[in-house]
Design an enzyme around this catalytic site. Sequence first.
Site, mmCIF file in Angstrom:
data_model
loop_
_atom_site.group_PDB
_atom_site.id
_atom_site.type_symbol
_atom_site.label_atom_id
_atom_site.label_comp_id
_atom_site.label_asym_id
_atom_site.label_seq_id
_atom_site.Cartn_x
_atom_site.Cartn_y
_atom_site.Cartn_z
ATOM 1 C CG ASP A 61 6.194 3.807 -4.730
ATOM 2 O OD1 ASP A 61 6.977 3.187 -5.463
ATOM 3 O OD2 ASP A 61 5.962 5.031 -4.845
ATOM 4 C CG ASP A 82 -0.094 3.023 -2.613
ATOM 5 O OD1 ASP A 82 0.071 4.215 -2.943
ATOM 6 O OD2 ASP A 82 0.763 2.359 -2.014
#
Length: 220
Positions: A9, A7
């Site tokens: 953020d 991922d």
Amino acid sequence: MRALLFDLDGTLADTDRLHERAWLESLRPYGIEGDHAFYQEHISGGLNPEIAARLLPHLPEAERAALVEAKEQRFRELAQGLEGLPGLPELWRWAGERELARGLVTNAPRRNVEFLLRALSLEFDLVVLAEELPTGKPDPLPYRAALERLGLAPAEALAFEDSPSGVRSAVGAGIPTVGLTTGHDPRGLEEAGAFLLIRDFSDGRLWERLEELFGGGSSD
């Protein structure tokens, strides 16, 4: 194991506090006085158009889109000088030495992805943007798309996520998933299916598990 999937953020860099500030500032003129708990419950881990439609359903779509763009511009202002999480350079080098594919799977908009990857000096073998798919996280589709494009079975990848939404997406695609406790309650990550929780990429528990999987894992 042939690939590491990340991922963006809250996983590669601690950006959640910046997104939280940008969202709360952007929503205030519309009468929404949110706090950290509000952000965690209603915003974190979601797709921008869905967040805006859910919180401000009475606004015309064009106005919601303008709000989202202003929010992201504010985020990029706040993110100047951003650095990756501790241990990320070591993990990146370690994966390269073992010729593991590195993929990015994110709900973030393209402009933020390009901005953050430049800031972190990272290049991926594959980038999957949920905004370019029929649905984003927590649906498993983004991770299934990553596996398909890399030609891998779920057990051949390892995912890293920081939100329950992201963990559910990766686990729903059958991928073993490590949860980073940068911004969410560890219990939520565990309940979503993360098999290991770490504070960042320098965490000794991660390197112990990598050594079990590959042999010779080390953060040194």
